[in-house]
Design a protein around this motif. Sequence first.
Motif, PDB file in Angstrom:
ATOM      1  N   PRO A 213       0.799  -1.234   0.000  1.00 54.65           N
ATOM      2  CA  PRO A 213       0.000   0.000   0.000  1.00 54.65           C
ATOM      3  C   PRO A 213       0.826   1.277   0.000  1.00 54.65           C
ATOM      4  N   ALA A 214       2.114   1.191   0.365  1.00 55.24           N
ATOM      5  CA  ALA A 214       2.914   2.407   0.561  1.00 55.24           C
ATOM      6  C   ALA A 214       2.986   3.289  -0.687  1.00 55.24           C
ATOM      7  N   PRO A 215       3.296   2.747  -1.899  1.00 55.91           N
ATOM      8  CA  PRO A 215       3.354   3.626  -3.076  1.00 55.91           C
ATOM      9  C   PRO A 215       2.006   4.267  -3.407  1.00 55.91           C
ATOM     10  N   VAL A 216       0.920   3.542  -3.165  1.00 55.82           N
ATOM     11  CA  VAL A 216      -0.408   4.097  -3.414  1.00 55.82           C
ATOM     12  C   VAL A 216      -0.676   5.247  -2.457  1.00 55.82           C
ATOM     13  N   HIS A 217      -0.341   5.049  -1.194  1.00 57.00           N
ATOM     14  CA  HIS A 217      -0.548   6.098  -0.198  1.00 57.00           C
ATOM     15  C   HIS A 217       0.298   7.332  -0.515  1.00 57.00           C
ATOM     16  N   ALA A 218       1.522   7.118  -0.952  1.00 54.82           N
ATOM     17  CA  ALA A 218       2.413   8.242  -1.271  1.00 54.82           C
ATOM     18  C   ALA A 218       1.881   9.047  -2.448  1.00 54.82           C
ATOM     19  N   GLU A 219       1.394   8.355  -3.476  1.00 55.04           N
ATOM     20  CA  GLU A 219       0.864   9.068  -4.644  1.00 55.04           C
ATOM     21  C   GLU A 219      -0.454   9.762  -4.292  1.00 55.04           C
ATOM     22  N   ALA A 220      -1.238   9.162  -3.402  1.00 53.21           N
ATOM     23  CA  ALA A 220      -2.476   9.799  -2.960  1.00 53.21           C
ATOM     24  C   ALA A 220      -2.182  11.103  -2.219  1.00 53.21           C
ATOM     25  N   LEU A 221      -1.105  11.134  -1.452  1.00 55.91           N
ATOM     26  CA  LEU A 221      -0.717  12.366  -0.765  1.00 55.91           C
ATOM     27  C   LEU A 221      -0.326  13.448  -1.769  1.00 55.91           C
ATOM     28  N   ARG A 222       0.357  13.039  -2.838  1.00 54.43           N
ATOM     29  CA  ARG A 222       0.692  14.002  -3.898  1.00 54.43           C
ATOM     30  C   ARG A 222      -0.579  14.552  -4.532  1.00 54.43           C
ATOM     31  N   LEU A 223      -1.549  13.671  -4.753  1.00 58.43           N
ATOM     32  CA  LEU A 223      -2.815  14.098  -5.338  1.00 58.43           C
ATOM     33  C   LEU A 223      -3.538  15.075  -4.411  1.00 58.43           C
ATOM     34  N   LEU A 224      -3.537  14.801  -3.121  1.00 58.79           N
ATOM     35  CA  LEU A 224      -4.150  15.718  -2.155  1.00 58.79           C
ATOM     36  C   LEU A 224      -3.574  17.128  -2.304  1.00 58.79           C
ATOM     37  N   GLU A 225      -2.262  17.182  -2.424  1.00 53.65           N
ATOM     38  CA  GLU A 225      -1.607  18.487  -2.562  1.00 53.65           C
ATOM     39  C   GLU A 225      -2.051  19.172  -3.845  1.00 53.65           C
ATOM     40  N   PHE A 226      -2.132  18.404  -4.954  1.00 55.53           N
ATOM     41  CA  PHE A 226      -2.538  19.010  -6.217  1.00 55.53           C
ATOM     42  C   PHE A 226      -3.988  19.481  -6.166  1.00 55.53           C
ATOM     43  N   LEU A 227      -4.841  18.714  -5.510  1.00 56.45           N
ATOM     44  CA  LEU A 227      -6.251  19.083  -5.381  1.00 56.45           C
ATOM     45  C   LEU A 227      -6.471  20.218  -4.400  1.00 56.45           C
ATOM     46  N   ARG A 228      -5.397  20.604  -3.717  1.00 56.77           N
ATOM     47  CA  ARG A 228      -5.423  21.700  -2.746  1.00 56.77           C
ATOM     48  C   ARG A 228      -6.335  21.381  -1.566  1.00 56.77           C
ATOM     49  N   LEU A 229      -6.345  20.105  -1.191  1.00 62.64           N
ATOM     50  CA  LEU A 229      -7.101  19.670  -0.018  1.00 62.64           C
ATOM     51  C   LEU A 229      -6.134  19.581   1.160  1.00 62.64           C
ATOM     52  N   THR A 230      -5.696  20.733   1.609  1.00 69.86           N
ATOM     53  CA  THR A 230      -4.586  20.780   2.571  1.00 69.86           C
ATOM     54  C   THR A 230      -4.958  20.202   3.937  1.00 69.86           C
ATOM     55  N   ASP A 231      -6.226  20.255   4.306  1.00 72.95           N
ATOM     56  CA  ASP A 231      -6.630  19.764   5.629  1.00 72.95           C
ATOM     57  C   ASP A 231      -7.227  18.363   5.568  1.00 72.95           C
ATOM     58  N   ALA A 232      -7.094  17.699   4.424  1.00 71.72           N
ATOM     59  CA  ALA A 232      -7.691  16.372   4.253  1.00 71.72           C
ATOM     60  C   ALA A 232      -6.667  15.282   4.554  1.00 71.72           C
ATOM     61  N   GLU A 233      -7.158  14.069   4.701  1.00 77.02           N
ATOM     62  CA  GLU A 233      -6.295  12.916   4.930  1.00 77.02           C
ATOM     63  C   GLU A 233      -6.628  11.826   3.925  1.00 77.02           C
ATOM     64  N   VAL A 234      -5.675  10.922   3.710  1.00 77.60           N
ATOM     65  CA  VAL A 234      -5.884   9.780   2.833  1.00 77.60           C
ATOM     66  C   VAL A 234      -6.473   8.635   3.647  1.00 77.60           C
ATOM     67  N   VAL A 235      -7.584   8.091   3.159  1.00 79.68           N
ATOM     68  CA  VAL A 235      -8.215   6.959   3.816  1.00 79.68           C
ATOM     69  C   VAL A 235      -8.183   5.786   2.841  1.00 79.68           C
ATOM     70  N   LEU A 236      -7.472   4.735   3.193  1.00 81.24           N
ATOM     71  CA  LEU A 236      -7.366   3.563   2.348  1.00 81.24           C
ATOM     72  C   LEU A 236      -8.368   2.519   2.825  1.00 81.24           C
ATOM     73  N   GLU A 237      -9.389   2.274   2.032  1.00 79.76           N
ATOM     74  CA  GLU A 237     -10.409   1.306   2.410  1.00 79.76           C
ATOM     75  C   GLU A 237      -9.839  -0.113   2.367  1.00 79.76           C
ATOM     76  N   GLU A 238     -10.305  -0.939   3.256  1.00 82.87           N
ATOM     77  CA  GLU A 238      -9.857  -2.334   3.284  1.00 82.87           C
ATOM     78  C   GLU A 238     -10.847  -3.210   2.529  1.00 82.87           C
ATOM     79  N   ARG A 239     -10.309  -4.209   1.830  1.00 79.08           N
ATOM     80  CA  ARG A 239     -11.145  -5.159   1.086  1.00 79.08           C
ATOM     81  C   ARG A 239     -11.047  -6.527   1.718  1.00 79.08           C
TER      82      ARG A 239
END
Length: 370
Positions: free
Chosen positions: A344-370
């Motif tokens: 999951p680490a590379p997915v989480h890292a890229e999601a954090l980059r996306l958060l920054e691009f989307l300008r969601l500075t106060d948001a967090e990444v939530v990885l759903e479990e399957r």
Amino acid sequence: MRTGIDRNWPYRRGVRISTRTLNRTYLRRQLLLDDVPNTVPDAVGRLVAVQAQEVDAPYVGLWARLPGFTHGELTAALEDRSVVRGGLLRGTQHLTTAEDYRWLRPLIRAGMGNAGLSAFRRQIEGLELAEIAAAATEALAGRTMTRPQLARALGERFPGREAIALAWAAQHQLSLVHPPPSGTWGRRGHVHVTLAEEWIGAPLRESTAEELLWRYLASCGPATAADLQIWSGVRRLRDAVEALRPRLRVYRDEAGRELFDAPDLDLADPDEPAPVRFLPEFDNLVLSHDDRGRIIASAADRALVCPGYSIVRPTFLVDGFVAGTWSAEPGRLVVAPFRPLADPAPVHAEALRLLEFLRLTDAEVVLEER
């Protein structure tokens, strides 16, 4: 009788290639495999057209493809008119370079016929489409209008008719683009329209299915004639592709389907690493083929990406294939994999980059479990 060596002879029979080879080749041609330092117009030209049905989607799509991409780069390209937004592939909103719009719009318009007008047929019954188009051209000459403004102008010209239906009919018939601020990051509200030739400053020109095919293969090949039709929305292209067969390379996929490609385009290494990528809703990566197995591994996964008519969810890629969907919600970016992630680490890292691009500075990444 053969009088020499035909170096393309193996390709006439259809060399079989693996799904992973198709996958990596597709990613490379879509600028998703390498960090290629293109300008925005260069990238849009390489892709031919960038899905822009949702206003912010092309920004995310280019962010995934261009290293260091910023919001201002695309906005500047729209403002300087090197890139334009309008109805193109499949009759939906796309970005394309101004030069490509000049040949692509007339070809798409002619190839789609009157598809897309059925919803307004009753409201415009008894009127000639050419008459509606002429009235809209007169109203728009030298002007930029919002859709409601165009509708009101046409309603005055054709009293007793539903104005918005007249505006949609005019947009279907004419070559119109949507100049800024329409189509820019975060912009909502009424869409502006203007005559494409006036905005671009050059006349539209005729083209052929051959030009369409070469450009499509450079961004999406190898592919079938059916793939070309799905991508473009233009019907009855099979004969045109068959006429070009002597000039094309021929492959077969793992299911035996015949795929065509330009002879000067190489296939990618199937073992080349593919980084995690996050893509927006309606990205053409998942819409450009009749069979989407080169990018979506199973029918079950495809149903999760496209759960209903006119719905294509934002996706992320792991090892080159769609591995799940994502959504931006208040305070969080939810990543929903189709199955447990091996790492999951590379997915989480890229999601954090996306958060920054989307300008969601106060948001967090939530990885759903399957």
